[in-house]
Design an enzyme around this catalytic site. Structure first.
Site, PDB file in Angstrom:
ATOM      1  N   PRO A   2       0.838  -1.211   0.000  1.00  0.00           N
ATOM      2  CG  PRO A   2      -0.662  -1.544   1.733  1.00  0.00           C
ATOM      3  CD  PRO A   2       0.649  -2.036   1.180  1.00  0.00           C
ATOM      4  CD  GLU A   3       4.017   2.794  -2.591  1.00  0.00           C
ATOM      5  OE1 GLU A   3       4.337   3.783  -1.900  1.00  0.00           O
ATOM      6  OE2 GLU A   3       4.799   1.871  -2.860  1.00  0.00           O
ATOM      7  CG  HIS A  90      -3.217 -14.127   6.673  1.00  0.00           C
ATOM      8  ND1 HIS A  90      -2.046 -14.659   7.175  1.00  0.00           N
ATOM      9  CD2 HIS A  90      -3.497 -14.831   5.548  1.00  0.00           C
ATOM     10  CE1 HIS A  90      -1.643 -15.648   6.394  1.00  0.00           C
ATOM     11  NE2 HIS A  90      -2.499 -15.787   5.403  1.00  0.00           N
ATOM     12  NE  ARG A 108       5.646 -10.354   2.331  1.00  0.00           N
ATOM     13  CZ  ARG A 108       6.518  -9.829   1.492  1.00  0.00           C
ATOM     14  NH1 ARG A 108       6.086  -9.159   0.445  1.00  0.00           N
ATOM     15  NH2 ARG A 108       7.804  -9.932   1.702  1.00  0.00           N
TER      16      ARG A 108
END
Ligand SMILES: [Zn+2]
Length: 269
Positions: A2-3, A90, A108
């Site tokens: 994500p930016e 997750h 992650r």
């Protein structure tokens, strides 16, 4: 990953759903994120979410006597769900606010859930962040001053979060194309006029991406809401060997600091 635009769209989405609501519960299913989730987070019930701000790619949930600091890391996403929605693998963290649950999914586990009292912007993770690109603080003049001491290529300068925060690889290539500046040019050799154009093009590029993601803001209640990068129609990024949309020259790819840079050799001198 994500930016900044994705994080800003997330901020708008969750702010719309959660501002003014009282935290009624917290669930930490996996405390081992980028940093361990601190115990204070478990005791947030009773506090009201006042505002949700953003600094770089960090979200700051103002709870009155402190801030919950959230970061999406490499693969995180935040969604607002009805209570009782079964947690999937997750789904590491829930902030329950009555009839809504803010849920962090992060396969992650490079994301973060932290707590800080006092000035959130002075937190060690935030204190050294550079200028906010979408704020009024980023002007051509400021960019000109910032670049004077740097021999490094302007593309790499743009991606250094200690100077300007949140201009990722895609957006750096795109902004330099819009400004007509060669990515290999030494930062300190940019003229005042080039810095003026570049400051504007950075903002235009990020705003266009936010707009592209803006349509998903209302989807934050959906189970498959926000995530990933927006499919923006790029001008140069990932277009190596294809024709420039302005002049039809072939877009070139080069590697700078182990990252791919794309540019038009004709439009970007
Ligand atoms: Zn061109």
């Amino acid at each position: 990953m994500p930016e900044l635009p994705e994080v800003e769209v997330t901020r708008r989405g969750i702010a719309l759903q959660l501002t003014g609501r009282i935290i009624s519960g917290v669930a930490v299913r996996e405390p081992r994120l980028r940093w361990p989730v601190p115990r204070e987070v478990l005791a947030l019930a009773g506090r009201t979410v006042r505002t949700i701000r953003r600094r770089g790619k960090y979200l700051l949930v103002d709870c009155g006597d402190g801030h919950l600091i959230l970061h999406l890391g490499m693969s995180g996403s935040l969604r607002v769900l009805p209570p009782g929605t079964p947690a999937q693998k997750h789904d590491h963290f829930d902030l329950v606010l009555g009839d809504r649950v803010l849920r962090l999914r992060d396969p992650r586990r490079f994301g973060a859930v932290l707590w800080t009292t006092g000035d959130a912007e002075a937190h060690p993770l935030l204190a050294h962040l550079g200028v906010e690109p979408l704020s009024r603080a980023l002007t051509g003049e400021r960019l000109h001053a910032l670049t004077r001491a740097h021999r490094t290529a302007i593309k790499q300068f743009l991606m250094d979060g200690r100077r300007i925060v949140g201009v990722g690889n895609i957006y750096a290539s795109e902004a330099l194309f819009r400004a007509g500046i060669n990515p290999k040019k030494a930062a300190r050799r940019l003229t005042a006029r080039e810095c003026e154009r570049l400051a504007k093009s950075i903002k235009d590029t990020l705003r266009a991406a936010i707009k592209a993601g803006g349509s998903s803001i209302q989807n934050f209640l959906a189970a498959d809401g926000a995530a990933g990068e927006y499919q923006v129609r790029t001008l140069v990024y990932d277009r190596g060997g294809q024709k420039c949309r302005r002049c039809a020259s072939l877009i070139r790819r080069l590697v700078q600091g182990q990252r791919s840079t794309y540019y038009c050799p004709t439009c970007q001198r």
